[in-house]
Enzyme design. Structure first.
Site, mmCIF file in Angstrom:
data_model
loop_
_atom_site.group_PDB
_atom_site.id
_atom_site.type_symbol
_atom_site.label_atom_id
_atom_site.label_comp_id
_atom_site.label_asym_id
_atom_site.label_seq_id
_atom_site.Cartn_x
_atom_site.Cartn_y
_atom_site.Cartn_z
ATOM 1 N N ARG A 1 0.817 -1.211 0.000
ATOM 2 C CA ARG A 1 0.000 0.000 0.000
ATOM 3 C C ARG A 1 0.856 1.270 0.000
ATOM 4 O O ARG A 1 0.506 2.289 0.567
ATOM 5 C CB ARG A 1 -0.956 0.020 1.201
ATOM 6 C CG ARG A 1 -1.930 -1.127 1.247
ATOM 7 C CD ARG A 1 -2.856 -1.149 0.018
ATOM 8 N NE ARG A 1 -3.684 -2.356 0.057
ATOM 9 C CZ ARG A 1 -3.317 -3.530 -0.452
ATOM 10 N NH1 ARG A 1 -2.155 -3.632 -1.097
ATOM 11 N NH2 ARG A 1 -4.095 -4.570 -0.371
ATOM 12 N N SER B 1 -11.391 -0.095 2.807
ATOM 13 C CA SER B 1 -10.610 -0.370 4.020
ATOM 14 C C SER B 1 -10.030 0.940 4.553
ATOM 15 O O SER B 1 -9.249 1.594 3.863
ATOM 16 C CB SER B 1 -9.479 -1.356 3.721
ATOM 17 O OG SER B 1 -10.006 -2.584 3.264
ATOM 18 N N GLU C 1 -5.547 4.288 5.755
ATOM 19 C CA GLU C 1 -5.196 4.060 4.354
ATOM 20 C C GLU C 1 -5.567 5.251 3.475
ATOM 21 O O GLU C 1 -4.785 5.649 2.621
ATOM 22 C CB GLU C 1 -5.876 2.783 3.855
ATOM 23 C CG GLU C 1 -5.456 2.374 2.461
ATOM 24 C CD GLU C 1 -5.876 0.959 2.104
ATOM 25 O OE1 GLU C 1 -6.111 0.707 0.903
ATOM 26 O OE2 GLU C 1 -5.972 0.103 2.993
#
Length: 383
Positions: free
Chosen positions: A189, A268, A372
Site C-alpha cells: 500500500r 478499508s 489508508e
C-alpha cells in the site's frame, strides 16, 4: 447548508513546455468552478468546498493546470475517483484538479490506461479481452491513476505485479517522465508517489497482462479459492473469478451503491499492520492475556522476518464490531474495516470514530493502526 458554487467558467492557461527548438506554449482552455463542493466527488460524500475546482480532460490540460497552480504558488489537490480521500469540513483552500482524462488501449498483452479511466470498468474490459493479472481487483472504486500511488491490492493481487511503467508529470523538473516498475518503488500500500506526494502527477499507467487462454492468474487468496472451489495456485475462468470477487466485495459493502450507506466509505480505512519479530511476539502476548492462550491471531509472512496481521481482526477483537457507533459515522454493518457515513455525517464525525478505534486497538493490543485514505486539511492526530 453549503453555498451554491459559482457557474463554471473557462480559463485559459499555458500548456506544457514546447519541444526543444520551439519558442511558444499552446494556450489551453480548462473548465473552472469557484467555491466548488468537493463532497460529491468523494465516495465518503464528505468535506467542504475548494476555492477553485478545475476539470481536465486531456494530459495537456492536466499539466497546464498543475503548472498554473505551481507558478502561482497555489496549493493543489489532485482528485480522481475520490475513493481514497478524507477532506476536512473546512474544505481546501487552493485549486482542486479533477482528472477526467480517458484512454484505454490494448496492444497484445500490454494495456495503457489514462489516469482518469474508471478502474473497475477497465478491469471488466481486460477480462472481456481474455487477459489475466488484474481480475481480482474488480469492483475497487476510483480511477486508474490512483492505483500505482496506493499500490492498490485485494484478494491476492496488487497492481505492482503487473504495472510496467507509469507516465507522470514531474512538478520538480517541469517535465513528463516515464518511470519503470522498479523506479516506482512499490511496497505494501505504498510507492514512490506516496512518499513524495507533491512531486508527480500520474498521467498514464501501463500494464503487462497475461494471455492464459481465458484463465485467470493463479488464485492466491484463500477466501477466493474457497468460494471458487479450487485450491490456491489453481486457475479459473476469468469471468468466473471476476464475478466471485465482486460478490465477495458486495457482501462486505465494498462495491459502490448510492442506496447503501455501507458503501459510503473509502473501503478499508486502515492498513494491515506489519510487525517485526519483537513486535509480533509482544502482540501475541497481549492477545493471550486478553483473549486466552488458545487464541491464534491472523499471521501472514511479510518478508524480512516480519509478519502481517489483520486490521479487521484487531478492530473486532478490541470491541468495535460491525455496525458499531451511535452517531452519523459508524463502522459498516458488513465489514469492520470500513468506516461509513450514514448520510448526515461530517468529516469530524468520521475522524472521531476513527480515533476511538485507533485508541481502542492500541490499548487492547499495543498496535497503532494507520489510515489508508489520504487526509486533506485534517489528520487522525488532531483533536
Amino acid at each position: 447548508m453549503s453555498p451554491e458554487p459559482s457557474p463554471p467558467r473557462t480559463r485559459t492557461v499555458r500548456g506544457p513546455r514546447p519541444k526543444r527548438g520551439a519558442t511558444d506554449r499552446t494556450l489551453i482552455a480548462v473548465q473552472e468552478l469557484q467555491d466548488a463542493p468537493l463532497a460529491p466527488l468523494t465516495t465518503f460524500r464528505l468535506g467542504g468546498p475548494a476555492t477553485r475546482l478545475v476539470t481536465a480532460t486531456t494530459d495537456d490540460e492536466v499539466i497546464a493546470a498543475v503548472r498554473a497552480a505551481d507558478d502561482a504558488g497555489t496549493p493543489l489537490l489532485i482528485v480522481g475517483g475520490g475513493s481514497n480521500l478524507v477532506i476536512g469540513d473546512k474544505g481546501f483552500d487552493g485549486t482542486a484538479l479533477r482528472v477526467a482524462t480517458r484512454g484505454f488501449r490494448l496492444d497484445g498483452t500490454g494495456l495503457e490506461l489514462a489516469a482518469g479511466e474508471v478502474w473497475t470498468d477497465a478491469v471488466a474490459r481486460t477480462v472481456e479481452a481474455g487477459l489475466a493479472g488484474i481480475e481480482c481487483l474488480a469492483g475497487i472504486p476510483g480511477s486508474a491513476g490512483a492505483t500505482p500511488i496506493q499500490n492498490v491490492g485485494a484478494y491476492g493481487q496488487e497492481v505492482s505485479a503487473t504495472i510496467t511503467e507509469v507516465v507522470a508529470y514531474d512538478r520538480r523538473t517541469g517535465e513528463t517522465v516515464t518511470l519503470s516498475n522498479a523506479e516506482c518503488d512499490f511496497s505494501y500500500r505504498h510507492s514512490r508517489f506516496k512518499r513524495e506526494p507533491d512531486r508527480h502527477v500520474v498521467l498514464r499507467v501501463r500494464f503487462g497482462l497475461e494471455d492464459a487462454d481465458g484463465l485467470s492468474a493463479p488464485i492466491k487468496y484463500a477466501e477466493t479459492a474457497r468460494v471458487l472451489g479450487v485450491a490456491p495456485g489453481d486457475r479459473q475462468e476469468l469471468a468466473t473469478v471476476r464475478r466471485a470477487v465482486l460478490a465477495l466485495r458486495a457482501g462486505k459493502g465494498m462495491v459502490l451503491d448510492p442506496e447503501d450507506h455501507d458503501t459510503w466509505s473509502a473501503g478499508s480505512f486502515f492498513t494491515n499492520p506489519i510487525l517485526d519479530a519483537g513486535e509480533y511476539a509482544a502482540f501475541v502476548d497481549r492477545v493471550h492475556a486478553r483473549l486466552g492462550a488458545e487464541t491464534v491471531p491472523p499471521a501472514y509472512p511479510a518478508g524480512d522476518g516480519r509478519t502481517k496481521t489483520s486490521a479487521a481482526w484487531l478492530i473486532d477483537r478490541a470491541g468495535f464490531t460491525k455496525g458499531y457507533g451511535a452517531g452519523p459515522a459508524r463502522i459498516s454493518t458488513k465489514h469492520t474495516l470500513a468506516l461509513t457515513n450514514r448520510g448526515e455525517a461530517t468529516t469530524e464525525d468520521l475522524l472521531a470514530l476513527a480515533r476511538e478505534v485507533v485508541a481502542g486497538v492500541r490499548e487492547a493490543f499495543g498496535i497503532t493502526l494507520v489510515n489508508e485514505p489520504v487526509t486533506v486539511g485534517v489528520s487522525l492526530q488532531d483533536g
